[in-house]
Design an enzyme around this catalytic site. Structure first.
Site, PDB file in Angstrom:
ATOM      1  N   GLN A  83       0.886  -1.169   0.000  1.00 23.14           N
ATOM      2  CA  GLN A  83       0.000   0.000   0.000  1.00 23.14           C
ATOM      3  C   GLN A  83       0.919   1.211   0.000  1.00 23.14           C
ATOM      4  OE1 GLN A  83      -1.661  -1.823   3.474  1.00 23.14           O
ATOM      5  NE2 GLN A  83      -3.725  -1.419   2.697  1.00 23.14           N
ATOM      6  N   HIS A  94       6.017   3.957   6.316  1.00 26.10           N
ATOM      7  CA  HIS A  94       7.276   3.231   6.113  1.00 26.10           C
ATOM      8  C   HIS A  94       6.937   2.155   5.088  1.00 26.10           C
ATOM      9  CE1 HIS A  94      10.787   0.903   8.270  1.00 26.10           C
ATOM     10  NE2 HIS A  94      10.891   0.852   6.953  1.00 26.10           N
ATOM     11  N   HIS A  96       6.305  -0.995   3.278  1.00 25.15           N
ATOM     12  CA  HIS A  96       6.237  -2.367   3.767  1.00 25.15           C
ATOM     13  C   HIS A  96       5.404  -3.217   2.814  1.00 25.15           C
ATOM     14  CE1 HIS A  96       2.920  -0.221   5.779  1.00 25.15           C
ATOM     15  NE2 HIS A  96       2.256  -1.367   5.814  1.00 25.15           N
ATOM     16  N   HIS A  98       3.223  -6.641   2.468  1.00 19.07           N
ATOM     17  CA  HIS A  98       2.482  -7.683   3.174  1.00 19.07           C
ATOM     18  C   HIS A  98       2.669  -9.010   2.436  1.00 19.07           C
ATOM     19  CE1 HIS A  98      -0.061  -4.877   5.571  1.00 19.07           C
ATOM     20  NE2 HIS A  98       0.181  -4.074   4.550  1.00 19.07           N
TER      21      HIS A  98
END
Length: 173
Positions: A83, A94, A96, A98
């Site tokens: 996202q 930050h 990231h 998933h």
């Protein structure tokens, strides 16, 4: 042990894999069993802010971690999602990624995972704040709208991180 941050949160003991520019950590509030995150060490909000070396390392780390996660959690497929920014549902500024192992009939509809990723229920920052509150005030203090999925305790996350770290070290990757 050096301190590792996910946004403004110290997550050092949740980390189960480290590469040159990235790390993998267990999730405070997984959408499904085995839901983990892969992040660059450098705290930047958007993919466009990463260097070429950081991007390459991030995706090589996603590939390595994905193989182990799929094996450990007996996944038949994976959702791998980023996202990229708050309007895309990013709750911690930050970068990231998933990684969510999937099995037949794990959700009523296969695409429900995207709704869960974008829901308040998946808000990682809120989950960390709830965990912090629970650890300092007690289990009954947080005012939660998503009572079905309480944040996991630090002890639960640390145990999963230790197990996954052992699996990663035995991996041939």
């Amino acid at each position: 042990m050096s301190i590792i941050y996910f946004g403004s949160f110290v997550v050092t003991r949740q980390v189960f894999y480290k590469s040159r520019h990235s790390f993998a950590l267990v999730n405070v509030k997984p959408l499904l069993p085995g839901h983990v995150l892969v992040c660059p060490y450098r705290v930047v909000p958007r993919v466009k802010d990463l260097s070429a070396d950081e991007i390459a390392d991030l995706f090589l780390t996603v590939q390595k971690v994905s193989e182990v996660i799929e094996d450990v959690y007996k996944g038949q497929s994976l959702n791998i999602a980023i996202q990229d920014g708050p309007l895309a549902g990013q709750s911690v500024p930050h970068v990231h990624c998933h990684i969510i192992p999937r099995k037949l009939d794990d959700l009523p509809n296969v695409d429900d995972v995207y709704q869960l990723l974008n829901s308040k229920d998946a808000d990682i920052e809120l989950s960390f704040q709830q965990l912090k509150s629970m650890n300092t005030v007690g289990l009954s203090s947080p005012d939660l709208s998503d009572l079905e999925r309480m944040p996991r305790t630090e002890k639960e996350m640390w145990a999963e991180a230790e197990m996954l770290q052992a699996k990663m070290s035995k991996s041939n990757l």
